[in-house]
Design a protein around this motif. Sequence first.
Motif, PDB file in Angstrom:
ATOM      1  N   ASN A  94     -46.553 -70.447   7.937  1.00 17.39           N
ATOM      2  CA  ASN A  94     -45.215 -70.430   8.528  1.00 17.39           C
ATOM      3  C   ASN A  94     -45.279 -70.252  10.043  1.00 17.39           C
ATOM      4  O   ASN A  94     -44.571 -70.937  10.784  1.00 17.39           O
ATOM      5  N   GLU A  95     -46.128 -69.333  10.501  1.00 22.48           N
ATOM      6  CA  GLU A  95     -46.247 -69.117  11.934  1.00 22.48           C
ATOM      7  C   GLU A  95     -46.857 -70.337  12.624  1.00 22.48           C
ATOM      8  O   GLU A  95     -46.405 -70.763  13.688  1.00 22.48           O
ATOM      9  N   TRP A  96     -47.905 -70.902  12.014  1.00 24.33           N
ATOM     10  CA  TRP A  96     -48.541 -72.086  12.600  1.00 24.33           C
ATOM     11  C   TRP A  96     -47.562 -73.257  12.666  1.00 24.33           C
ATOM     12  O   TRP A  96     -47.577 -74.036  13.642  1.00 24.33           O
ATOM     13  N   SER A  97     -46.702 -73.407  11.683  1.00 26.62           N
ATOM     14  CA  SER A  97     -45.794 -74.561  11.622  1.00 26.62           C
ATOM     15  C   SER A  97     -44.800 -74.584  12.779  1.00 26.62           C
ATOM     16  O   SER A  97     -44.147 -75.614  13.014  1.00 26.62           O
ATOM     17  N   GLN A  98     -44.695 -73.483  13.517  1.00 23.18           N
ATOM     18  CA  GLN A  98     -43.783 -73.418  14.653  1.00 23.18           C
ATOM     19  C   GLN A  98     -44.491 -73.634  15.990  1.00 23.18           C
ATOM     20  O   GLN A  98     -43.884 -73.494  17.046  1.00 23.18           O
ATOM     21  N   THR A  99     -45.772 -73.999  15.942  1.00 21.70           N
ATOM     22  CA  THR A  99     -46.540 -74.232  17.158  1.00 21.70           C
ATOM     23  C   THR A  99     -46.483 -75.703  17.573  1.00 21.70           C
ATOM     24  O   THR A  99     -46.082 -76.572  16.793  1.00 21.70           O
ATOM     25  N   GLU A 100     -46.917 -75.966  18.791  1.00 20.48           N
ATOM     26  CA  GLU A 100     -46.978 -77.339  19.282  1.00 20.48           C
ATOM     27  C   GLU A 100     -47.953 -78.181  18.460  1.00 20.48           C
ATOM     28  O   GLU A 100     -47.717 -79.359  18.214  1.00 20.48           O
ATOM     29  N   GLU A 101     -49.053 -77.566  18.026  1.00 20.81           N
ATOM     30  CA  GLU A 101     -50.043 -78.301  17.250  1.00 20.81           C
ATOM     31  C   GLU A 101     -49.446 -78.883  15.984  1.00 20.81           C
ATOM     32  O   GLU A 101     -49.785 -79.997  15.562  1.00 20.81           O
ATOM     33  N   VAL A 237     -69.106 -65.671  16.145  1.00 18.87           N
ATOM     34  CA  VAL A 237     -70.015 -64.824  15.383  1.00 18.87           C
ATOM     35  C   VAL A 237     -69.862 -65.101  13.892  1.00 18.87           C
ATOM     36  O   VAL A 237     -68.840 -65.600  13.431  1.00 18.87           O
ATOM     37  N   ASN A 238     -70.896 -64.745  13.143  1.00 19.10           N
ATOM     38  CA  ASN A 238     -70.929 -64.955  11.698  1.00 19.10           C
ATOM     39  C   ASN A 238     -70.484 -63.674  11.000  1.00 19.10           C
ATOM     40  O   ASN A 238     -71.256 -62.724  10.870  1.00 19.10           O
ATOM     41  N   THR A 239     -69.219 -63.637  10.564  1.00 18.01           N
ATOM     42  CA  THR A 239     -68.674 -62.454   9.894  1.00 18.01           C
ATOM     43  C   THR A 239     -68.143 -62.838   8.519  1.00 18.01           C
ATOM     44  O   THR A 239     -67.842 -64.005   8.256  1.00 18.01           O
ATOM     45  N   VAL A 240     -67.998 -61.860   7.668  1.00 11.71           N
ATOM     46  CA  VAL A 240     -67.673 -62.138   6.270  1.00 11.71           C
ATOM     47  C   VAL A 240     -66.282 -62.743   6.097  1.00 11.71           C
ATOM     48  O   VAL A 240     -66.073 -63.616   5.248  1.00 11.71           O
ATOM     49  N   PHE A 241     -65.299 -62.326   6.903  1.00  8.75           N
ATOM     50  CA  PHE A 241     -63.932 -62.819   6.721  1.00  8.75           C
ATOM     51  C   PHE A 241     -63.496 -63.832   7.778  1.00  8.75           C
ATOM     52  O   PHE A 241     -62.337 -64.244   7.795  1.00  8.75           O
ATOM     53  N   ASN A 242     -64.406 -64.194   8.677  1.00  8.82           N
ATOM     54  CA  ASN A 242     -64.136 -65.262   9.642  1.00  8.82           C
ATOM     55  C   ASN A 242     -62.898 -65.021  10.498  1.00  8.82           C
ATOM     56  O   ASN A 242     -62.142 -65.956  10.809  1.00  8.82           O
ATOM     57  N   THR A 243     -62.674 -63.783  10.903  1.00  9.79           N
ATOM     58  CA  THR A 243     -61.538 -63.506  11.781  1.00  9.79           C
ATOM     59  C   THR A 243     -61.779 -64.102  13.157  1.00  9.79           C
ATOM     60  O   THR A 243     -62.917 -64.325  13.567  1.00  9.79           O
ATOM     61  N   SER A 244     -60.692 -64.331  13.867  1.00 11.51           N
ATOM     62  CA  SER A 244     -60.801 -64.904  15.207  1.00 11.51           C
ATOM     63  C   SER A 244     -59.641 -64.466  16.076  1.00 11.51           C
ATOM     64  O   SER A 244     -58.476 -64.475  15.632  1.00 11.51           O
ATOM     65  N   PHE A 245     -59.953 -64.085  17.307  1.00 11.96           N
ATOM     66  CA  PHE A 245     -58.925 -63.914  18.317  1.00 11.96           C
ATOM     67  C   PHE A 245     -58.397 -65.299  18.703  1.00 11.96           C
ATOM     68  O   PHE A 245     -58.929 -66.323  18.296  1.00 11.96           O
ATOM     69  N   ASN A 246     -57.349 -65.288  19.480  1.00  9.18           N
ATOM     70  CA  ASN A 246     -56.701 -66.523  19.945  1.00  9.18           C
ATOM     71  C   ASN A 246     -56.122 -67.339  18.793  1.00  9.18           C
ATOM     72  O   ASN A 246     -55.960 -68.556  18.898  1.00  9.18           O
ATOM     73  N   THR A 247     -55.796 -66.674  17.691  1.00  8.20           N
ATOM     74  CA  THR A 247     -55.068 -67.343  16.622  1.00  8.20           C
ATOM     75  C   THR A 247     -53.727 -67.826  17.170  1.00  8.20           C
ATOM     76  O   THR A 247     -53.037 -67.109  17.878  1.00  8.20           O
ATOM     77  N   LEU A 248     -53.371 -69.045  16.855  1.00 11.09           N
ATOM     78  CA  LEU A 248     -52.136 -69.682  17.332  1.00 11.09           C
ATOM     79  C   LEU A 248     -52.042 -69.654  18.852  1.00 11.09           C
ATOM     80  O   LEU A 248     -50.958 -69.546  19.425  1.00 11.09           O
ATOM     81  N   ASN A 249     -53.213 -69.709  19.506  1.00 13.73           N
ATOM     82  CA  ASN A 249     -53.309 -69.743  20.970  1.00 13.73           C
ATOM     83  C   ASN A 249     -52.795 -68.474  21.651  1.00 13.73           C
ATOM     84  O   ASN A 249     -52.401 -68.510  22.817  1.00 13.73           O
ATOM     85  N   SER A 250     -52.821 -67.365  20.934  1.00 14.81           N
ATOM     86  CA  SER A 250     -52.498 -66.070  21.529  1.00 14.81           C
ATOM     87  C   SER A 250     -53.778 -65.246  21.571  1.00 14.81           C
ATOM     88  O   SER A 250     -54.345 -64.923  20.523  1.00 14.81           O
ATOM     89  N   ASP A 251     -54.258 -64.925  22.760  1.00 14.01           N
ATOM     90  CA  ASP A 251     -55.582 -64.333  22.925  1.00 14.01           C
ATOM     91  C   ASP A 251     -55.773 -63.069  22.094  1.00 14.01           C
ATOM     92  O   ASP A 251     -56.830 -62.842  21.526  1.00 14.01           O
ATOM     93  N   ARG A 252     -54.745 -62.220  22.014  1.00  4.99           N
ATOM     94  CA  ARG A 252     -54.902 -60.946  21.307  1.00  4.99           C
ATOM     95  C   ARG A 252     -54.594 -61.037  19.815  1.00  4.99           C
ATOM     96  O   ARG A 252     -54.771 -60.062  19.081  1.00  4.99           O
ATOM     97  N   TYR A 253     -54.109 -62.190  19.347  1.00 12.64           N
ATOM     98  CA  TYR A 253     -53.755 -62.345  17.939  1.00 12.64           C
ATOM     99  C   TYR A 253     -55.025 -62.639  17.159  1.00 12.64           C
ATOM    100  O   TYR A 253     -55.629 -63.712  17.286  1.00 12.64           O
TER     101      TYR A 253
END
Length: 421
Positions: A94-101, A237-253
Amino acid sequence: MKNIVLIFMVLLPFIGNSQFDTLFENYSLRLDYVHSGNSESENFSFHEFKKEPYWGGSKVNLIDTFEYGKYFVEVTDTKTGDLIYSRGYGSLFNEWSQTEEAKSISKDFEETVTMPFPKNKIKISLFVRNKNMEFEPKFSIDFDPQETKFTDKSTVTMYPKALLYNGSPDKKLDIVVLAEGYSRDEYAAFQEDCQMLIDRMFYYEPYLDLRKYFNVHIIWVSSEERGSDDPNNKKMVNTVFNTSFNTLNSDRYCMTESYWKVRDYAANAPYDQIYILVNTDKYGGGAIYNYYSVSVSGNLKSPKVFIHEFGHAMAGLADEYAYEDSFENMYPANVEPWEPNITTLVDFQSKWKDMVKDTTPVPTPDVIDNYNLIGAFEGAGYLTKGVYRPMHDCLMRSFDGDVFCPVCTKAIEDMVGFYIK
Protein backbone atom coordinates in the motif's frame (compact mmCIF):
# COMPACT_ATOMS: atom_id res chain seq x y z
CA MET A 1 -4.54 6.71 36.10
CA LYS A 2 -8.04 5.26 35.93
CA ASN A 3 -8.19 1.66 34.90
CA ILE A 4 -9.56 2.48 31.46
CA VAL A 5 -8.43 -0.86 30.05
CA LEU A 6 -10.62 -2.92 32.38
CA ILE A 7 -13.63 -0.65 31.87
CA PHE A 8 -13.22 -0.95 28.10
CA MET A 9 -13.02 -4.72 28.30
CA VAL A 10 -16.43 -4.95 29.94
CA LEU A 11 -18.06 -2.90 27.17
CA LEU A 12 -16.72 -4.82 24.18
CA PRO A 13 -18.85 -7.32 22.27
CA PHE A 14 -17.19 -10.71 22.31
CA ILE A 15 -17.21 -14.39 21.50
CA GLY A 16 -16.85 -16.47 24.67
CA ASN A 17 -14.13 -19.05 25.30
CA SER A 18 -16.59 -21.91 24.94
CA GLN A 19 -17.43 -20.72 21.42
CA PHE A 20 -13.72 -20.45 20.60
CA ASP A 21 -13.27 -24.08 21.65
CA THR A 22 -16.21 -25.07 19.44
CA LEU A 23 -14.90 -23.23 16.39
CA PHE A 24 -11.11 -23.31 16.68
CA GLU A 25 -8.05 -25.22 17.78
CA ASN A 26 -5.31 -23.51 19.75
CA TYR A 27 -3.07 -23.08 16.69
CA SER A 28 -2.86 -20.48 13.93
CA LEU A 29 -3.83 -20.82 10.30
CA ARG A 30 -1.64 -18.67 8.07
CA LEU A 31 -2.58 -17.68 4.55
CA ASP A 32 0.40 -16.56 2.47
CA TYR A 33 -0.47 -14.69 -0.70
CA VAL A 34 1.16 -12.42 -3.28
CA HIS A 35 -0.04 -8.83 -3.42
CA SER A 36 0.84 -7.27 -6.76
CA GLY A 37 0.02 -4.21 -8.79
CA ASN A 38 0.88 -0.55 -9.23
CA SER A 39 -0.56 2.88 -8.48
CA GLU A 40 -3.73 2.13 -10.42
CA SER A 41 -4.56 -1.50 -9.67
CA GLU A 42 -3.84 -4.38 -7.31
CA ASN A 43 -4.26 -8.15 -7.34
CA PHE A 44 -4.13 -10.99 -4.82
CA SER A 45 -2.97 -14.52 -5.62
CA PHE A 46 -2.78 -17.56 -3.35
CA HIS A 47 0.62 -18.95 -2.36
CA GLU A 48 0.05 -21.48 0.44
CA PHE A 49 -1.53 -22.28 3.78
CA LYS A 50 0.56 -22.95 6.87
CA LYS A 51 -0.30 -24.26 10.31
CA GLU A 52 1.57 -22.45 13.07
CA PRO A 53 2.04 -24.03 16.52
CA TYR A 54 0.48 -21.24 18.63
CA TRP A 55 -2.52 -18.94 18.76
CA GLY A 56 -1.36 -15.86 20.64
CA GLY A 57 -4.51 -13.77 20.32
CA SER A 58 -7.60 -13.39 22.46
CA LYS A 59 -10.03 -16.27 22.56
CA VAL A 60 -12.85 -13.85 23.32
CA ASN A 61 -12.42 -10.74 21.15
CA LEU A 62 -12.28 -12.41 17.75
CA ILE A 63 -14.30 -9.83 15.83
CA ASP A 64 -12.47 -6.57 15.08
CA THR A 65 -14.34 -3.58 16.55
CA PHE A 66 -11.88 -0.89 15.40
CA GLU A 67 -11.82 -1.44 11.61
CA TYR A 68 -8.42 0.22 11.30
CA GLY A 69 -6.10 -0.37 8.38
CA LYS A 70 -6.11 -0.22 4.60
CA TYR A 71 -7.06 -3.91 4.44
CA PHE A 72 -9.43 -6.19 6.30
CA VAL A 73 -9.75 -9.96 6.59
CA GLU A 74 -12.98 -11.73 7.45
CA VAL A 75 -13.40 -15.43 8.23
CA THR A 76 -16.85 -16.99 7.91
CA ASP A 77 -18.07 -20.46 8.77
CA THR A 78 -19.00 -22.07 5.46
CA LYS A 79 -21.90 -24.07 6.87
CA THR A 80 -23.60 -21.33 8.90
CA GLY A 81 -22.35 -18.21 7.12
CA ASP A 82 -21.46 -16.69 10.50
CA LEU A 83 -18.58 -14.25 10.81
CA ILE A 84 -16.19 -15.91 13.27
CA TYR A 85 -13.02 -13.81 12.98
CA SER A 86 -11.88 -10.48 11.51
CA ARG A 87 -8.91 -8.11 11.62
CA GLY A 88 -7.71 -4.91 9.97
CA TYR A 89 -4.12 -4.51 8.80
CA GLY A 90 -1.77 -2.57 6.54
CA SER A 91 0.94 -3.50 4.07
CA LEU A 92 4.16 -2.31 2.48
CA PHE A 93 2.50 -2.71 -0.92
CA ASN A 94 0.00 0.00 0.00
CA GLU A 95 2.77 2.44 0.87
CA TRP A 96 4.79 1.56 -2.24
CA SER A 97 1.72 1.99 -4.48
CA GLN A 98 1.70 5.70 -3.61
CA THR A 99 5.27 6.30 -4.82
CA GLU A 100 6.46 7.63 -8.16
CA GLU A 101 7.91 4.21 -9.00
CA ALA A 102 4.46 2.62 -8.80
CA LYS A 103 3.26 4.92 -11.59
CA SER A 104 5.61 3.27 -14.08
CA ILE A 105 6.02 -0.38 -12.99
CA SER A 106 4.14 -3.19 -11.26
CA LYS A 107 5.61 -5.16 -8.37
CA ASP A 108 4.94 -8.24 -6.22
CA PHE A 109 4.94 -8.25 -2.40
CA GLU A 110 4.75 -11.15 0.04
CA GLU A 111 1.82 -10.84 2.44
CA THR A 112 0.13 -12.92 5.12
CA VAL A 113 -2.97 -13.03 7.26
CA THR A 114 -3.38 -15.27 10.29
CA MET A 115 -6.37 -16.49 12.25
CA PRO A 116 -7.16 -19.17 14.84
CA PHE A 117 -7.00 -22.61 13.28
CA PRO A 118 -10.57 -23.62 12.33
CA LYS A 119 -12.15 -26.97 13.10
CA ASN A 120 -14.59 -26.68 10.20
CA LYS A 121 -14.55 -25.43 6.62
CA ILE A 122 -14.22 -21.66 6.32
CA LYS A 123 -14.17 -18.88 3.75
CA ILE A 124 -11.43 -16.25 4.03
CA SER A 125 -12.20 -12.89 2.40
CA LEU A 126 -9.87 -9.93 1.92
CA PHE A 127 -11.17 -6.38 1.61
CA VAL A 128 -9.49 -3.16 0.43
CA ARG A 129 -10.44 0.32 1.58
CA ASN A 130 -11.46 2.52 -1.36
CA LYS A 131 -11.07 6.29 -1.77
CA ASN A 132 -14.25 6.82 0.23
CA MET A 133 -12.75 4.80 3.10
CA GLU A 134 -15.19 1.96 2.54
CA PHE A 135 -14.03 -1.68 2.45
CA GLU A 136 -14.58 -3.48 -0.86
CA PRO A 137 -14.18 -7.27 -1.34
CA LYS A 138 -11.16 -8.17 -3.49
CA PHE A 139 -10.21 -11.79 -2.86
CA SER A 140 -11.61 -14.93 -1.24
CA ILE A 141 -10.56 -18.52 -0.77
CA ASP A 142 -11.98 -21.58 0.96
CA PHE A 143 -10.12 -23.67 3.50
CA ASP A 144 -11.07 -27.14 4.69
CA PRO A 145 -8.94 -28.43 7.61
CA GLN A 146 -9.97 -31.99 6.83
CA GLU A 147 -8.64 -31.87 3.27
CA THR A 148 -5.59 -29.59 3.46
CA LYS A 149 -2.21 -31.26 3.89
CA PHE A 150 0.64 -29.22 5.34
CA THR A 151 4.34 -29.66 4.64
CA ASP A 152 7.32 -28.75 6.81
CA LYS A 153 9.36 -27.44 3.89
CA SER A 154 9.71 -23.95 5.38
CA THR A 155 9.46 -24.72 9.07
CA VAL A 156 12.12 -22.94 11.12
CA THR A 157 12.57 -24.28 14.64
CA MET A 158 14.03 -21.81 17.11
CA TYR A 159 13.91 -21.54 20.90
CA PRO A 160 12.38 -18.31 22.17
CA LYS A 161 13.36 -16.72 25.46
CA ALA A 162 10.85 -14.84 27.59
CA LEU A 163 12.05 -11.38 28.64
CA LEU A 164 8.68 -10.53 30.15
CA TYR A 165 5.97 -13.03 31.05
CA ASN A 166 2.75 -12.13 32.82
CA GLY A 167 0.44 -14.99 31.94
CA SER A 168 -1.43 -16.94 29.29
CA PRO A 169 -0.93 -15.56 25.75
CA ASP A 170 -4.66 -15.33 25.06
CA LYS A 171 -5.02 -12.86 27.95
CA LYS A 172 -1.93 -10.77 27.23
CA LEU A 173 -0.54 -8.71 24.37
CA ASP A 174 2.33 -10.83 23.08
CA ILE A 175 5.35 -9.28 21.36
CA VAL A 176 8.00 -11.36 19.62
CA VAL A 177 11.34 -9.67 18.87
CA LEU A 178 13.52 -11.05 16.06
CA ALA A 179 17.27 -10.53 15.76
CA GLU A 180 18.44 -8.93 12.50
CA GLY A 181 22.03 -8.25 11.53
CA TYR A 182 23.59 -9.80 14.63
CA SER A 183 26.58 -12.06 13.94
CA ARG A 184 27.02 -15.53 15.47
CA ASP A 185 28.89 -14.29 18.54
CA GLU A 186 26.45 -11.49 19.39
CA TYR A 187 23.61 -13.31 21.16
CA ALA A 188 24.45 -11.64 24.48
CA ALA A 189 24.44 -8.24 22.78
CA PHE A 190 21.04 -8.97 21.21
CA GLN A 191 19.55 -9.98 24.55
CA GLU A 192 20.98 -6.91 26.27
CA ASP A 193 19.67 -4.62 23.51
CA CYS A 194 16.20 -6.16 23.76
CA GLN A 195 16.14 -5.91 27.54
CA MET A 196 17.19 -2.26 27.45
CA LEU A 197 14.57 -1.28 24.88
CA ILE A 198 11.77 -3.21 26.58
CA ASP A 199 12.68 -1.64 29.92
CA ARG A 200 12.64 1.80 28.33
CA MET A 201 9.32 1.14 26.61
CA PHE A 202 7.69 0.41 29.96
CA TYR A 203 9.24 3.54 31.38
CA TYR A 204 6.79 5.63 29.33
CA GLU A 205 3.08 5.97 30.03
CA PRO A 206 0.71 4.43 29.31
CA TYR A 207 2.97 1.36 28.99
CA LEU A 208 4.31 1.75 32.53
CA ASP A 209 0.81 1.22 33.91
CA LEU A 210 0.02 -1.48 31.33
CA ARG A 211 3.17 -3.57 31.79
CA LYS A 212 1.29 -6.38 33.54
CA TYR A 213 -0.72 -7.00 30.37
CA PHE A 214 2.29 -7.82 28.17
CA ASN A 215 4.43 -10.83 27.33
CA VAL A 216 7.69 -10.40 25.39
CA HIS A 217 9.65 -13.23 23.77
CA ILE A 218 12.88 -12.84 21.83
CA ILE A 219 14.03 -15.15 19.04
CA TRP A 220 17.70 -15.40 18.28
CA VAL A 221 18.83 -15.93 14.72
CA SER A 222 22.29 -14.97 13.53
CA SER A 223 23.17 -13.26 10.26
CA GLU A 224 26.25 -13.73 8.12
CA GLU A 225 27.01 -10.02 8.39
CA ARG A 226 26.18 -7.23 10.82
CA GLY A 227 23.75 -4.38 10.33
CA SER A 228 21.37 -3.70 7.46
CA ASP A 229 21.56 -2.68 3.82
CA ASP A 230 22.24 1.04 3.43
CA PRO A 231 22.02 1.83 -0.29
CA ASN A 232 22.69 5.54 0.07
CA ASN A 233 26.07 4.71 1.61
CA LYS A 234 26.71 1.83 -0.82
CA LYS A 235 26.56 -0.73 1.97
CA MET A 236 24.97 -4.10 1.23
CA VAL A 237 25.13 -6.88 3.82
CA ASN A 238 23.97 -10.49 4.08
CA THR A 239 21.35 -10.63 6.86
CA VAL A 240 18.64 -13.14 7.63
CA PHE A 241 15.64 -10.83 7.04
CA ASN A 242 17.11 -8.66 4.27
CA THR A 243 16.18 -5.34 5.87
CA SER A 244 17.22 -2.16 4.12
CA PHE A 245 17.34 1.53 4.82
CA ASN A 246 16.06 3.88 2.12
CA THR A 247 12.87 1.87 1.76
CA LEU A 248 10.53 3.84 -0.54
CA ASN A 249 13.42 6.29 -1.06
CA SER A 250 13.36 7.48 2.55
CA ASP A 251 16.87 7.16 4.00
CA ARG A 252 15.77 6.42 7.57
CA TYR A 253 12.91 4.07 6.62
CA CYS A 254 14.22 0.55 7.32
CA MET A 255 11.93 -2.33 6.28
CA THR A 256 12.03 -5.74 4.63
CA GLU A 257 10.14 -7.34 1.77
CA SER A 258 10.98 -10.87 3.03
CA TYR A 259 7.73 -11.03 4.94
CA TRP A 260 7.15 -14.78 4.82
CA LYS A 261 10.55 -15.44 6.38
CA VAL A 262 9.72 -12.96 9.15
CA ARG A 263 6.52 -14.87 9.84
CA ASP A 264 8.33 -18.23 9.74
CA TYR A 265 10.65 -17.19 12.55
CA ALA A 266 8.01 -15.30 14.55
CA ALA A 267 5.86 -18.44 14.64
CA ASN A 268 8.20 -20.00 17.20
CA ALA A 269 6.42 -18.07 19.96
CA PRO A 270 2.85 -16.91 20.56
CA TYR A 271 2.60 -13.40 19.12
CA ASP A 272 0.23 -10.54 18.48
CA GLN A 273 2.92 -8.14 17.30
CA ILE A 274 6.26 -8.75 15.54
CA TYR A 275 9.28 -6.54 16.18
CA ILE A 276 12.51 -6.75 14.14
CA LEU A 277 15.52 -5.35 15.98
CA VAL A 278 18.33 -4.27 13.63
CA ASN A 279 21.91 -4.28 14.89
CA THR A 280 23.09 -0.83 13.81
CA ASP A 281 23.62 2.62 15.26
CA LYS A 282 22.20 4.39 12.22
CA TYR A 283 18.98 6.27 13.01
CA GLY A 284 15.89 4.64 11.56
CA GLY A 285 13.08 2.14 11.69
CA GLY A 286 9.53 1.68 10.48
CA ALA A 287 6.20 0.02 11.18
CA ILE A 288 2.86 -0.78 9.58
CA TYR A 289 -0.40 -1.59 11.38
CA ASN A 290 -0.66 -5.31 12.26
CA TYR A 291 2.25 -6.02 9.90
CA TYR A 292 5.56 -5.62 11.75
CA SER A 293 7.74 -3.02 13.48
CA VAL A 294 11.43 -2.31 12.90
CA SER A 295 13.82 -0.41 15.15
CA VAL A 296 17.58 0.06 15.21
CA SER A 297 19.32 -0.99 18.40
CA GLY A 298 22.35 1.25 18.84
CA ASN A 299 21.28 4.83 18.16
CA LEU A 300 20.87 7.31 21.02
CA LYS A 301 17.24 7.73 19.92
CA SER A 302 16.57 3.99 19.66
CA PRO A 303 14.30 3.84 22.75
CA LYS A 304 11.98 6.49 21.34
CA VAL A 305 12.13 4.94 17.86
CA PHE A 306 11.17 1.62 19.43
CA ILE A 307 8.10 3.01 21.18
CA HIS A 308 7.07 5.33 18.33
CA GLU A 309 7.08 2.54 15.75
CA PHE A 310 5.13 0.24 18.05
CA GLY A 311 2.43 2.92 18.18
CA HIS A 312 1.93 2.49 14.44
CA ALA A 313 1.92 -1.30 14.40
CA MET A 314 -0.13 -2.02 17.52
CA ALA A 315 -2.52 0.91 17.95
CA GLY A 316 -2.81 2.12 14.35
CA LEU A 317 -1.44 5.57 15.21
CA ALA A 318 -0.46 7.86 12.34
CA ASP A 319 2.65 9.99 12.14
CA GLU A 320 1.78 13.51 13.29
CA TYR A 321 4.64 15.30 11.56
CA ALA A 322 4.49 16.91 8.12
CA TYR A 323 6.71 17.58 5.11
CA GLU A 324 6.58 20.46 2.67
CA ASP A 325 6.60 17.99 -0.23
CA SER A 326 4.37 15.30 1.22
CA PHE A 327 2.27 12.47 -0.13
CA GLU A 328 -0.51 14.54 -1.64
CA ASN A 329 -2.82 11.54 -2.12
CA MET A 330 -2.23 9.97 1.30
CA TYR A 331 -5.25 11.56 3.01
CA PRO A 332 -7.92 12.95 0.66
CA ALA A 333 -9.53 16.12 2.01
CA ASN A 334 -13.12 14.90 1.59
CA VAL A 335 -12.91 11.80 3.82
CA GLU A 336 -11.95 11.08 7.40
CA PRO A 337 -8.72 9.06 7.86
CA TRP A 338 -9.07 5.75 9.69
CA GLU A 339 -6.16 6.45 12.08
CA PRO A 340 -7.43 7.47 15.55
CA ASN A 341 -5.01 10.40 16.09
CA ILE A 342 -5.44 12.44 12.91
CA THR A 343 -8.46 14.11 11.31
CA THR A 344 -9.48 16.08 8.24
CA LEU A 345 -12.38 17.49 10.32
CA VAL A 346 -14.82 15.84 7.91
CA ASP A 347 -16.13 13.71 10.79
CA PHE A 348 -14.35 15.13 13.81
CA GLN A 349 -17.15 13.85 16.04
CA SER A 350 -15.96 10.29 15.40
CA LYS A 351 -12.45 11.17 16.59
CA TRP A 352 -11.54 13.13 19.75
CA LYS A 353 -13.97 16.07 19.58
CA ASP A 354 -15.42 14.99 22.93
CA MET A 355 -11.99 15.57 24.51
CA VAL A 356 -11.79 19.19 23.30
CA LYS A 357 -12.96 21.94 25.65
CA ASP A 358 -15.78 24.17 24.41
CA THR A 359 -13.49 27.18 24.74
CA THR A 360 -10.81 25.72 22.45
CA PRO A 361 -11.04 26.91 18.83
CA VAL A 362 -11.11 24.29 16.08
CA PRO A 363 -8.88 24.44 14.07
CA THR A 364 -6.53 25.32 16.91
CA PRO A 365 -3.83 27.97 16.37
CA ASP A 366 -0.40 26.42 16.95
CA VAL A 367 0.78 29.12 19.35
CA ILE A 368 2.49 28.74 22.71
CA ASP A 369 -0.67 29.54 24.69
CA ASN A 370 -2.31 26.45 23.16
CA TYR A 371 0.58 24.00 23.50
CA ASN A 372 -1.02 22.17 26.45
CA LEU A 373 -4.53 22.05 24.99
CA ILE A 374 -6.26 19.22 23.16
CA GLY A 375 -7.56 20.62 19.91
CA ALA A 376 -7.03 20.24 16.16
CA PHE A 377 -3.58 21.51 15.13
CA GLU A 378 -2.94 21.68 11.39
CA GLY A 379 -0.05 19.62 10.05
CA ALA A 380 -0.09 15.82 10.40
CA GLY A 381 0.00 12.62 8.37
CA TYR A 382 2.93 14.06 6.35
CA LEU A 383 0.70 16.91 5.11
CA THR A 384 1.22 20.53 6.13
CA LYS A 385 -2.35 21.48 5.21
CA GLY A 386 -5.74 19.86 5.67
CA VAL A 387 -4.85 17.18 8.22
CA TYR A 388 -4.92 17.87 11.96
CA ARG A 389 -3.35 16.36 15.09
CA PRO A 390 -4.63 16.47 18.70
CA MET A 391 -1.89 18.56 20.37
CA HIS A 392 1.12 20.69 19.58
CA ASP A 393 3.47 17.79 20.30
CA CYS A 394 3.42 14.06 21.06
CA LEU A 395 5.73 11.06 20.70
CA MET A 396 3.95 10.40 17.42
CA ARG A 397 5.14 13.81 16.18
CA SER A 398 8.63 14.36 17.57
CA PHE A 399 11.10 13.11 20.14
CA ASP A 400 11.38 16.53 21.82
CA GLY A 401 9.20 15.33 24.70
CA ASP A 402 8.63 12.09 26.57
CA VAL A 403 4.86 11.66 26.46
CA PHE A 404 2.00 10.55 24.26
CA CYS A 405 -0.85 13.03 24.01
CA PRO A 406 -4.14 12.01 25.70
CA VAL A 407 -5.67 10.99 22.36
CA CYS A 408 -2.82 8.61 21.50
CA THR A 409 -2.78 7.37 25.10
CA LYS A 410 -6.45 6.45 24.90
CA ALA A 411 -5.93 4.69 21.55
CA ILE A 412 -3.14 2.58 23.06
CA GLU A 413 -5.19 1.74 26.16
CA ASP A 414 -8.23 0.80 24.08
CA MET A 415 -6.21 -1.51 21.85
CA VAL A 416 -4.46 -3.22 24.76
CA GLY A 417 -7.87 -3.72 26.34
CA PHE A 418 -9.04 -5.47 23.18
CA TYR A 419 -6.08 -7.86 23.12
CA ILE A 420 -6.23 -8.97 26.74
CA LYS A 421 -9.90 -9.86 27.08
